[in-house]
Design an enzyme around this catalytic site. Sequence first.
Site, PDB file in Angstrom:
ATOM      1  N   ARG A  12       0.819  -1.220   0.000  1.00 14.24           N
ATOM      2  CA  ARG A  12       0.000   0.000   0.000  1.00 14.24           C
ATOM      3  C   ARG A  12       0.844   1.257   0.000  1.00 14.24           C
ATOM      4  NH1 ARG A  12      -3.340  -1.425   4.928  1.00 14.24           N
ATOM      5  NH2 ARG A  12      -2.358  -3.476   4.966  1.00 14.24           N
ATOM      6  N   GLU A  41       1.237  -5.937  13.415  1.00 14.55           N
ATOM      7  CA  GLU A  41       0.078  -6.083  14.297  1.00 14.55           C
ATOM      8  C   GLU A  41      -0.469  -7.509  14.186  1.00 14.55           C
ATOM      9  OE1 GLU A  41      -3.092  -3.390  13.289  1.00 14.55           O
ATOM     10  OE2 GLU A  41      -4.143  -3.731  15.163  1.00 14.55           O
TER      11      GLU A  41
HETATM   12  O1  LIG Z   1       3.115  -0.254  11.774  1.00 13.16           O
HETATM   13  P1  LIG Z   1       3.042  -1.730  11.451  1.00 13.16           P
HETATM   14  O2  LIG Z   1       2.557  -2.551  12.617  1.00 13.16           O
HETATM   15  O3  LIG Z   1       4.292  -2.256  10.879  1.00 13.16           O
HETATM   16  O4  LIG Z   1       1.898  -1.924  10.366  1.00 13.16           O
HETATM   17  C1  LIG Z   1       1.731  -1.107   9.236  1.00 13.16           C
HETATM   18  C2  LIG Z   1       1.956  -1.868   7.962  1.00 13.16           C
HETATM   19  O5  LIG Z   1       1.002  -2.934   7.833  1.00 13.16           O
HETATM   20  C3  LIG Z   1       0.383  -2.840   6.557  1.00 13.16           C
HETATM   21  O6  LIG Z   1       1.070  -3.546   5.583  1.00 13.16           O
HETATM   22  P2  LIG Z   1       1.027  -5.118   5.381  1.00 13.16           P
HETATM   23  O7  LIG Z   1       2.323  -5.676   5.887  1.00 13.16           O
HETATM   24  O8  LIG Z   1      -0.248  -5.669   5.944  1.00 13.16           O
HETATM   25  O9  LIG Z   1       1.102  -5.270   3.824  1.00 13.16           O
HETATM   26  P3  LIG Z   1       0.269  -4.747   2.541  1.00 13.16           P
HETATM   27  O10 LIG Z   1       0.530  -3.263   2.400  1.00 13.16           O
HETATM   28  O11 LIG Z   1       0.872  -5.519   1.438  1.00 13.16           O
HETATM   29  O12 LIG Z   1      -1.194  -5.041   2.769  1.00 13.16           O
HETATM   30  C4  LIG Z   1       0.432  -1.367   6.234  1.00 13.16           C
HETATM   31  O13 LIG Z   1       0.282  -1.121   4.841  1.00 13.16           O
HETATM   32  C5  LIG Z   1       1.764  -0.958   6.755  1.00 13.16           C
HETATM   33  O14 LIG Z   1       2.810  -1.225   5.821  1.00 13.16           O
HETATM   34  N1  LIG Z   2      -5.353  -2.052  11.534  1.00 14.54           N
HETATM   35  C1  LIG Z   2      -4.767  -1.943  10.356  1.00 14.54           C
HETATM   36  N2  LIG Z   2      -5.464  -1.523   9.276  1.00 14.54           N
HETATM   37  C2  LIG Z   2      -4.852  -1.424   8.063  1.00 14.54           C
HETATM   38  N3  LIG Z   2      -3.586  -1.725   7.866  1.00 14.54           N
HETATM   39  C3  LIG Z   2      -2.862  -2.142   8.911  1.00 14.54           C
HETATM   40  N4  LIG Z   2      -1.576  -2.513   9.028  1.00 14.54           N
HETATM   41  C4  LIG Z   2      -1.350  -2.860  10.297  1.00 14.54           C
HETATM   42  N5  LIG Z   2      -2.444  -2.731  11.037  1.00 14.54           N
HETATM   43  C5  LIG Z   2      -3.418  -2.280  10.186  1.00 14.54           C
END
Ligand SMILES: O=P(O)(O)OC[C@H]1O[C@H](OP(=O)(O)OP(=O)(O)O)[C@H](O)[C@@H]1O
Ligand SMILES: Nc1ncnc2[nH]cnc12
Length: 177
Positions: A65, A102
Amino acid sequence: MNDAATRAITGLVRPIEDWPEPGVTFRDITPLLSDPAGFDAVLSAMADAARGLGQLDAVLGVESRGFVLGAPMARELAVPFLPVRKEGKLPAETRAATYDLEYGTATLEIHVDALAPGARVVVVDDVLATGGTLTATQSLVEEAGATVVGHLVMIEIGALGGRGRLEPTPLTALHTY
Ligand SMILES: O=P(O)(O)OC[C@H]1O[C@H](OP(=O)(O)OP(=O)(O)O)[C@H](O)[C@@H]1O
Ligand SMILES: Nc1ncnc2[nH]cnc12
């Protein structure tokens, strides 16, 4: 803060309860991405925030994202976009950092030749939760001898304390839940 961006985030980012696991409120940005005016307002506000960080040599976006926001921002700022990818996706020599999410753990990588020593970069993502992703990304930048002058996210989940983990590097969030 940009009112149009705040309205777009509060109106178009959709909370999904108990996804991907019980207890998590997932902030789904897909309705915002499908609204051109709202998406534009958010990108403009993020680009304005990045301009406030002074001279920038690159925008780093975190897969996946962070790509959606970081690549158009880099284009608007006319600086290089550098992808930080999940493990095993980048073809040339990489450095890697493993971190907790998370809802799980992951490894991020960057090409060894992506950053010149001394480069000043901003790291862009959609959501700050625990801060694991941005902390790991910053460690990749610093291993290259470059500097994160700021982190920039659309949404901060305040209760998870990610902001504190990033100190003293500045964090700008367009909206905090
Ligand atoms: O602050 P944090 O606890 O590290 O979480 C935030 C991250 O989690 C999500 O990505 P995700 O790893 O789910 O991947 P995606 O963007 O491919 O969905 C979001 O886009 C951030 O990169
Ligand atoms: N609660 C949340 N919603 C969307 N993206 C996330 N990445 C980590 N935690 C998330």
